[in-house]
Write a protein that holds these residues in place. Structure first.
Motif: not given
Length: 169
Positions: A32-40, A44-56, A72-73
């Motif tokens: 489920g990726g970062g969205k699943a971790i955020a849900a657990v 906010p799923a979008t915020t976590l995904q942006h933070r995990l993006n190594p290019n952001a 989680a992982t």
């Protein structure tokens, strides 16, 4: 010898990654990726995904994000990355399922150790063929060295628990 360009996934398997890439790969490989971790964790799923993006560059992971992704992982790449910052520090996962170690478990631990030694020696031999260690080869050998030390720790713990024959004097 031509330079070997590893893909992001190949590099993640063969080298100890910088922390931001280790977290990115751990979250990406989690079901489920970062969205699943955020849900657990109710993030906010979008915020976590942006933070995990190594290019952001505009979004940075917090220590809480690190804790959530690691918890989680349970991804060993994160621990490898963290401990690579401390020279000489190593980790291995201690299995507390039993306080005893059977002869079979001890033999399996020794087999893992033997495999790790073989892997390291094979890769050293392959990398020495051209007489030069390239950066990606050194990084791969460092990861194999850490795995070997973890295997040694596993044998030591199992040997200490073997048949309860530990004598403290």
């Amino acid at each position: 010898m031509s330079k070997i360009w590893l893909s992001s996934q190949e590099r993640a398997e063969r080298e100890i990654l910088p922390l931001n890439l280790a977290l990115y790969h751990a979250a990406r490989d989690y079901p489920g990726g970062g969205k699943a971790i955020a849900a657990v964790y109710g993030l906010p799923a979008t915020t976590l995904q942006h933070r995990l993006n190594p290019n952001a560059d505009t979004h940075r992971l917090t220590i809480d994000d690190l804790e959530h992704v690691l918890e989680a992982t349970r991804d060993p790449r994160i621990l490898d990355s963290l401990l690579s910052l401390v020279p000489g520090a190593h980790w291995f996962e201690y299995q507390e399922s039993t306080n005893e170690c059977s002869e079979q478990q001890l033999m399996e631990s020794v087999a893992v150790l033997s495999t790790q030694v073989g892997n390291l020696l094979t890769r050293i031999s392959e990398h020495r063929r051209d007489g030069t260690y390239h950066d990606h080869e050194v990084a791969e050998l460092e990861k194999l060295r850490c795995q070997l030390i973890g295997a040694v720790q596993g044998v030591l713990v199992c040997a200490q628990r073997f048949d309860g024959e530990v004598r403290h004097g």
